[in-house]
Design a protein around this motif. Structure first.
Motif, PDB file in Angstrom:
ATOM      1  N   CYS A  31       0.845  -1.196   0.000  1.00 53.27           N
ATOM      2  CA  CYS A  31       0.000   0.000   0.000  1.00 53.27           C
ATOM      3  C   CYS A  31       0.882   1.249   0.000  1.00 53.27           C
ATOM      4  O   CYS A  31       1.753   1.403   0.856  1.00 53.27           O
ATOM      5  CB  CYS A  31      -0.923  -0.017   1.215  1.00 53.27           C
ATOM      6  SG  CYS A  31      -2.164   1.276   1.195  1.00 53.27           S
ATOM      7  N   LEU A  32       0.659   2.134  -0.951  1.00 55.78           N
ATOM      8  CA  LEU A  32       1.510   3.309  -1.155  1.00 55.78           C
ATOM      9  C   LEU A  32       0.893   4.615  -0.670  1.00 55.78           C
ATOM     10  O   LEU A  32       1.563   5.645  -0.666  1.00 55.78           O
ATOM     11  CB  LEU A  32       1.838   3.449  -2.652  1.00 55.78           C
ATOM     12  CG  LEU A  32       2.545   2.262  -3.311  1.00 55.78           C
ATOM     13  CD1 LEU A  32       2.606   2.447  -4.817  1.00 55.78           C
ATOM     14  CD2 LEU A  32       3.931   2.087  -2.726  1.00 55.78           C
ATOM     15  N   ALA A  33      -0.392   4.587  -0.301  1.00 56.22           N
ATOM     16  CA  ALA A  33      -1.083   5.836   0.028  1.00 56.22           C
ATOM     17  C   ALA A  33      -2.283   5.549   0.920  1.00 56.22           C
ATOM     18  O   ALA A  33      -2.620   4.396   1.182  1.00 56.22           O
ATOM     19  CB  ALA A  33      -1.534   6.525  -1.265  1.00 56.22           C
ATOM     20  N   ASP A  34      -2.934   6.607   1.329  1.00 52.18           N
ATOM     21  CA  ASP A  34      -4.139   6.483   2.150  1.00 52.18           C
ATOM     22  C   ASP A  34      -5.334   5.983   1.334  1.00 52.18           C
ATOM     23  O   ASP A  34      -6.158   5.238   1.844  1.00 52.18           O
ATOM     24  CB  ASP A  34      -4.509   7.841   2.767  1.00 52.18           C
ATOM     25  CG  ASP A  34      -3.419   8.376   3.675  1.00 52.18           C
ATOM     26  OD1 ASP A  34      -2.966   7.633   4.563  1.00 52.18           O
ATOM     27  OD2 ASP A  34      -3.016   9.543   3.479  1.00 52.18           O
ATOM     28  N   ALA A  35      -5.428   6.432   0.088  1.00 50.19           N
ATOM     29  CA  ALA A  35      -6.608   6.118  -0.718  1.00 50.19           C
ATOM     30  C   ALA A  35      -6.234   5.944  -2.182  1.00 50.19           C
ATOM     31  O   ALA A  35      -5.216   6.464  -2.644  1.00 50.19           O
ATOM     32  CB  ALA A  35      -7.647   7.223  -0.582  1.00 50.19           C
ATOM     33  N   ALA A  36      -7.105   5.202  -2.880  1.00 54.73           N
ATOM     34  CA  ALA A  36      -6.933   4.979  -4.316  1.00 54.73           C
ATOM     35  C   ALA A  36      -8.154   5.521  -5.047  1.00 54.73           C
ATOM     36  O   ALA A  36      -9.295   5.273  -4.638  1.00 54.73           O
ATOM     37  CB  ALA A  36      -6.778   3.489  -4.605  1.00 54.73           C
ATOM     38  N   ILE A  37      -7.895   6.246  -6.110  1.00 59.00           N
ATOM     39  CA  ILE A  37      -8.953   6.711  -7.001  1.00 59.00           C
ATOM     40  C   ILE A  37      -8.908   5.793  -8.216  1.00 59.00           C
ATOM     41  O   ILE A  37      -7.889   5.716  -8.911  1.00 59.00           O
ATOM     42  CB  ILE A  37      -8.733   8.180  -7.407  1.00 59.00           C
ATOM     43  CG1 ILE A  37      -8.735   9.060  -6.154  1.00 59.00           C
ATOM     44  CG2 ILE A  37      -9.800   8.624  -8.404  1.00 59.00           C
ATOM     45  CD1 ILE A  37      -8.356  10.506  -6.422  1.00 59.00           C
ATOM     46  N   ILE A  38     -10.006   5.098  -8.466  1.00 64.85           N
ATOM     47  CA  ILE A  38     -10.038   4.104  -9.528  1.00 64.85           C
ATOM     48  C   ILE A  38     -10.875   4.632 -10.679  1.00 64.85           C
ATOM     49  O   ILE A  38     -12.097   4.813 -10.556  1.00 64.85           O
ATOM     50  CB  ILE A  38     -10.570   2.765  -9.008  1.00 64.85           C
ATOM     51  CG1 ILE A  38      -9.646   2.276  -7.881  1.00 64.85           C
ATOM     52  CG2 ILE A  38     -10.673   1.744 -10.142  1.00 64.85           C
ATOM     53  CD1 ILE A  38     -10.134   1.084  -7.140  1.00 64.85           C
ATOM     54  N   CYS A  39     -10.194   4.903 -11.796  1.00 68.77           N
ATOM     55  CA  CYS A  39     -10.817   5.484 -12.978  1.00 68.77           C
ATOM     56  C   CYS A  39     -10.470   4.678 -14.222  1.00 68.77           C
ATOM     57  O   CYS A  39     -10.297   5.232 -15.306  1.00 68.77           O
ATOM     58  CB  CYS A  39     -10.352   6.922 -13.155  1.00 68.77           C
ATOM     59  SG  CYS A  39     -10.710   7.979 -11.756  1.00 68.77           S
ATOM     60  N   THR A  40     -10.343   3.386 -14.069  1.00 69.29           N
ATOM     61  CA  THR A  40     -10.028   2.511 -15.191  1.00 69.29           C
ATOM     62  C   THR A  40     -11.293   2.263 -16.003  1.00 69.29           C
ATOM     63  O   THR A  40     -12.352   2.839 -15.719  1.00 69.29           O
ATOM     64  CB  THR A  40      -9.417   1.198 -14.672  1.00 69.29           C
ATOM     65  OG1 THR A  40     -10.284   0.632 -13.683  1.00 69.29           O
ATOM     66  CG2 THR A  40      -8.045   1.446 -14.047  1.00 69.29           C
ATOM     67  N   GLN A  41     -11.215   1.400 -16.995  1.00 71.12           N
ATOM     68  CA  GLN A  41     -12.374   1.080 -17.829  1.00 71.12           C
ATOM     69  C   GLN A  41     -13.489   0.477 -16.967  1.00 71.12           C
ATOM     70  O   GLN A  41     -13.228  -0.216 -15.982  1.00 71.12           O
ATOM     71  CB  GLN A  41     -11.979   0.104 -18.932  1.00 71.12           C
ATOM     72  CG  GLN A  41     -10.947   0.668 -19.909  1.00 71.12           C
ATOM     73  CD  GLN A  41     -11.496   1.847 -20.690  1.00 71.12           C
ATOM     74  OE1 GLN A  41     -12.607   1.813 -21.216  1.00 71.12           O
ATOM     75  NE2 GLN A  41     -10.725   2.917 -20.754  1.00 71.12           N
ATOM     76  N   ASP A  42     -14.733   0.728 -17.348  1.00 72.18           N
ATOM     77  CA  ASP A  42     -15.885   0.332 -16.534  1.00 72.18           C
ATOM     78  C   ASP A  42     -15.836  -1.126 -16.084  1.00 72.18           C
ATOM     79  O   ASP A  42     -16.082  -1.423 -14.922  1.00 72.18           O
ATOM     80  CB  ASP A  42     -17.194   0.573 -17.290  1.00 72.18           C
ATOM     81  CG  ASP A  42     -17.509   2.050 -17.469  1.00 72.18           C
ATOM     82  OD1 ASP A  42     -16.796   2.901 -16.891  1.00 72.18           O
ATOM     83  OD2 ASP A  42     -18.474   2.351 -18.200  1.00 72.18           O
ATOM     84  N   ARG A  43     -15.540  -2.066 -16.963  1.00 72.55           N
ATOM     85  CA  ARG A  43     -15.549  -3.485 -16.600  1.00 72.55           C
ATOM     86  C   ARG A  43     -14.334  -3.873 -15.748  1.00 72.55           C
ATOM     87  O   ARG A  43     -14.251  -4.989 -15.264  1.00 72.55           O
ATOM     88  CB  ARG A  43     -15.626  -4.379 -17.844  1.00 72.55           C
ATOM     89  CG  ARG A  43     -16.964  -4.339 -18.536  1.00 72.55           C
ATOM     90  CD  ARG A  43     -18.169  -4.664 -17.654  1.00 72.55           C
ATOM     91  NE  ARG A  43     -18.078  -5.987 -17.047  1.00 72.55           N
ATOM     92  CZ  ARG A  43     -18.596  -6.305 -15.873  1.00 72.55           C
ATOM     93  NH1 ARG A  43     -19.254  -5.420 -15.168  1.00 72.55           N
ATOM     94  NH2 ARG A  43     -18.470  -7.515 -15.396  1.00 72.55           N
TER      95      ARG A  43
END
Length: 116
Positions: free
Chosen positions: A67-79
């Motif tokens: 784990c590199l951070a407090d949170a992850a923003i996931i904006c990859t392809q929908d599927r």
């Protein structure tokens, strides 16, 4: 200050969330990014001052790290949202998951269970 990683550097990951975070330098910092596009990695890396060692060529590569951070923003392809969210939760990230999460109830339940 909260630290963040962004998986997926398209219009939402880089241009919407990334730019918003760049304006919050006293509250949040992007410390790692992932995308299949070398150009997107370069641009986001420069915008956030991220060294090459923290620019990953896939969300899978990013989430295979400790784990590199407090949170992850996931904006990859929908599927890809569900598998990437589950990977991030398994590593201990809080997540911001863009929509749509999934059209399948069992996938939504899997994310809810992993987050509990």
């Amino acid at each position: 200050m909260k630290t963040l990683v962004i998986a997926g550097l398209g219009s939402r990951g880089r241009l919407a969330y990334g730019r918003e975070i760049a304006g919050m330098k006293d509250r949040a910092k992007v410390v790692a990014v992932a995308d299949t596009s070398d150009e997107a990695l370069e641009l986001a890396g420069e915008e956030h001052g991220i060294p090459g060692s923290m620019r990953f060529h896939s969300a899978e590569e990013l989430f295979s790290q400790p784990c590199l951070a407090d949170a992850a923003i996931i904006c990859t392809q929908d599927r890809q949202h569900v598998p990437h969210a589950l990977m991030a939760l398994e590593k201990g990230y809080d997540i911001l998951l863009e929509k749509p999460i999934s059209p399948r109830l069992e996938e939504l339940q899997a994310i809810q269970e992993a987050a509990s």
